[in-house]
Design a protein around this motif. Structure first.
Motif, PDB file in Angstrom:
ATOM      1  N   GLN A 188       0.836  -1.202  -0.018  1.00 31.21           N
ATOM      2  CA  GLN A 188       0.073  -0.010   0.145  1.00 31.21           C
ATOM      3  C   GLN A 188       1.026   1.171  -0.006  1.00 31.21           C
ATOM      4  O   GLN A 188       2.115   1.112   0.497  1.00 31.21           O
ATOM      5  CB  GLN A 188      -0.909   0.264   1.352  1.00 31.21           C
ATOM      6  N   HIS A 209      -5.093   6.575 -15.322  1.00 33.78           N
ATOM      7  CA  HIS A 209      -5.608   5.510 -14.643  1.00 33.78           C
ATOM      8  C   HIS A 209      -5.803   5.977 -13.362  1.00 33.78           C
ATOM      9  O   HIS A 209      -6.376   5.167 -12.313  1.00 33.78           O
ATOM     10  CB  HIS A 209      -4.914   4.250 -14.497  1.00 33.78           C
ATOM     11  N   ARG A 213      -9.653   1.172 -10.524  1.00 32.56           N
ATOM     12  CA  ARG A 213      -9.341  -0.018  -9.899  1.00 32.56           C
ATOM     13  C   ARG A 213      -9.292  -1.290 -10.998  1.00 32.56           C
ATOM     14  O   ARG A 213     -10.209  -1.184 -11.811  1.00 32.56           O
ATOM     15  CB  ARG A 213     -10.319  -0.462  -8.974  1.00 32.56           C
ATOM     16  N   GLU A 229     -13.575  -5.204 -16.756  1.00 33.64           N
ATOM     17  CA  GLU A 229     -12.196  -5.585 -16.052  1.00 33.64           C
ATOM     18  C   GLU A 229     -12.279  -7.201 -15.820  1.00 33.64           C
ATOM     19  O   GLU A 229     -13.610  -7.639 -15.317  1.00 33.64           O
ATOM     20  CB  GLU A 229     -11.890  -4.959 -14.829  1.00 33.64           C
ATOM     21  N   ALA A 258      -5.362  -7.477  -7.817  1.00 36.98           N
ATOM     22  CA  ALA A 258      -5.944  -6.323  -8.048  1.00 36.98           C
ATOM     23  C   ALA A 258      -5.042  -5.009  -7.646  1.00 36.98           C
ATOM     24  O   ALA A 258      -4.388  -5.298  -6.616  1.00 36.98           O
ATOM     25  CB  ALA A 258      -7.179  -6.388  -7.092  1.00 36.98           C
ATOM     26  N   LEU A 259      -5.429  -3.908  -8.416  1.00 35.64           N
ATOM     27  CA  LEU A 259      -4.766  -2.693  -8.119  1.00 35.64           C
ATOM     28  C   LEU A 259      -5.743  -1.525  -8.053  1.00 35.64           C
ATOM     29  O   LEU A 259      -6.225  -1.304  -9.085  1.00 35.64           O
ATOM     30  CB  LEU A 259      -3.973  -2.496  -9.278  1.00 35.64           C
ATOM     31  N   ASP A 260      -5.708  -0.940  -6.953  1.00 31.76           N
ATOM     32  CA  ASP A 260      -6.479   0.135  -6.539  1.00 31.76           C
ATOM     33  C   ASP A 260      -5.615   1.300  -6.707  1.00 31.76           C
ATOM     34  O   ASP A 260      -4.918   1.525  -5.951  1.00 31.76           O
ATOM     35  CB  ASP A 260      -7.512   0.248  -5.063  1.00 31.76           C
ATOM     36  N   ALA A 263      -9.470   4.610  -6.329  1.00 34.17           N
ATOM     37  CA  ALA A 263     -10.605   4.296  -6.399  1.00 34.17           C
ATOM     38  C   ALA A 263     -11.326   4.500  -5.028  1.00 34.17           C
ATOM     39  O   ALA A 263     -12.428   5.106  -4.900  1.00 34.17           O
ATOM     40  CB  ALA A 263     -10.897   3.035  -7.223  1.00 34.17           C
ATOM     41  N   ALA A 264     -10.850   3.736  -4.096  1.00 29.32           N
ATOM     42  CA  ALA A 264     -11.355   3.628  -2.680  1.00 29.32           C
ATOM     43  C   ALA A 264     -11.353   4.945  -1.933  1.00 29.32           C
ATOM     44  O   ALA A 264     -11.979   5.354  -1.316  1.00 29.32           O
ATOM     45  CB  ALA A 264     -10.797   2.278  -1.970  1.00 29.32           C
ATOM     46  N   LEU A 269      -2.902   3.990  -3.167  1.00 26.40           N
ATOM     47  CA  LEU A 269      -2.612   2.890  -3.778  1.00 26.40           C
ATOM     48  C   LEU A 269      -2.605   1.559  -3.093  1.00 26.40           C
ATOM     49  O   LEU A 269      -2.019   1.630  -1.937  1.00 26.40           O
ATOM     50  CB  LEU A 269      -1.326   3.149  -4.371  1.00 26.40           C
ATOM     51  N   ASN A 270      -3.155   0.604  -3.481  1.00 30.08           N
ATOM     52  CA  ASN A 270      -3.520  -0.719  -2.758  1.00 30.08           C
ATOM     53  C   ASN A 270      -3.246  -1.838  -3.846  1.00 30.08           C
ATOM     54  O   ASN A 270      -3.934  -1.685  -4.790  1.00 30.08           O
ATOM     55  CB  ASN A 270      -5.094  -0.805  -2.102  1.00 30.08           C
ATOM     56  N   TYR A 271      -2.147  -2.651  -3.655  1.00 25.33           N
ATOM     57  CA  TYR A 271      -2.067  -3.899  -4.641  1.00 25.33           C
ATOM     58  C   TYR A 271      -2.251  -5.181  -3.758  1.00 25.33           C
ATOM     59  O   TYR A 271      -1.466  -5.276  -2.764  1.00 25.33           O
ATOM     60  CB  TYR A 271      -0.437  -3.482  -5.276  1.00 25.33           C
TER      61      TYR A 271
END
Length: 323
Positions: A188, A209, A213, A229, A258-260, A263-264, A269-271
């Motif tokens: 993250q 991008h 997500r 997706e 999954a890669l955010d 979006a949330a 960034l969250n992978y």
């Protein structure tokens, strides 16, 4: 191959095809072992080759929700162009491959064995490293400086901050971890809200991008609309651009992920991947420099022959034969 007879399969999958594939696997793995263990020979060498060969991933496409961060920094040791950091719940290695490119690996254990990656054309041993790899140690943090970028690891949390040559923060509060209970890779970070983010291969979305997500896994939908997706091609490479500077992030992990990208939560960034080791290649500079480094790392396409630059035709289907 479901739905096809053995005869149909054998007309396509010929022995020569299988032989070439097996030869490539053995040759590339043997080269990797020789680079990391030059003293091995004979039976010991080939046993290490067998041990190092990549295994087919057994992915379950359900992303775990819990995670265990790598935790506080306990101790570290350094060598030429690299540093190994032992954390409360895992270990991290940061290696400078060039003045503007570094590799970050994290594991729940300390077993940083050599690995064979099909997506890397120029492996670790072929890079010259950096003569300007500087480590600054303080009670609060460890700072690693290269000509094009710097990394700072906070001792108390284990979080990492990445800055470019100008001192601009591109990634803050970077926290590596392990997804539970699958022990998959996870990290993250926060990034500048206004940053433009490009890459990821073929996506049915906007060019930028930021705020999206994405699923990193190839599929073949018969039809799709904007936002669907995933689709045909996933490339886990990001180019992040902010105020004229850029960083490139290549995630060398082939598992379903999954890669955010905000979006949330904006700027977050969250992978998460269902398995595999977390390996990040980080490069910095202008967008052009980042792309040059990335293509040097992953491989470049050869120029097509002149005869290929003639007329082309392509369509989705060739049914029926008469048409």
């Amino acid at each position: 191959m479901a739905g096809y007879s053995l005869a149909q399969v054998l007309r396509v999958v010929r022995p020569a095809m299988l032989t070439r594939g097996l030869r490539y696997l053995i040759h590339s793995t043997a080269r990797q072992v020789h680079e990391h263990h030059p003293s091995l020979s004979g039976l010991a060498f080939w046993l290490e080759v067998i041990k190092t060969m990549p295994r087919s991933p057994k992915d379950k496409h359900t992303l775990p929700r819990q995670s265990a961060p790598i935790g506080a920094l306990l101790e570290h040791s350094a060598g030429p162009s690299h540093i190994t950091l032992r954390h409360a719940r895992g270990s991290m290695v940061i290696k400078a491959l060039a003045d503007d490119l570094c590799l970050i690996r994290t594991r729940p254990d300390n077993d940083f064995h050599p690995y064979q990656s099909y997506s890397i054309s120029k492996p670790e041993a072929q890079w010259s490293g950096s003569q300007h790899f500087l480590i600054q140690d303080s009670p609060e943090s460890i700072r690693i400086t290269l000509p094009a970028l710097s990394l700072e690891i906070e001792r108390a949390s284990g979080q990492l901050t990445l800055c470019t040559q100008s001192g601009a923060r591109f990634l803050s509060q970077v926290q590596a971890g392990y997804a539970l209970p699958a022990q998959g890779a996870q990290w993250q970070a926060t990034f500048p809200d206004q940053a433009a983010i490009y890459g990821l291969g073929e996506k049915a979305s906007a060019l930028n991008h930021n705020g999206g997500r994405f699923i990193l896994w190839n599929s073949d939908p018969a039809v799709y609309d904007r936002g669907h997706e995933p689709i045909y091609m996933s490339v886990p490479f990001l180019l992040m651009l902010s105020q004229g500077e850029a960083i490139g992030i290549y995630i060398d992990n082939t598992h379903y992920a999954a890669l955010d990208l905000g979006a949330a939560r904006s700027g977050a960034l969250n992978y998460t991947a269902v398995g595999g080791e977390l390996r990040l290649f980080i490069m910095a500079g202008t967008p052009a420099i980042v792309i040059v480094r990335y293509t040097e790392l992953s491989g470049r396409s050869a120029l097509p022959p002149l005869w290929a630059l003639g007329f082309h035709q392509s369509r989705w289907s060739y049914y029926p034969q008469a048409r």
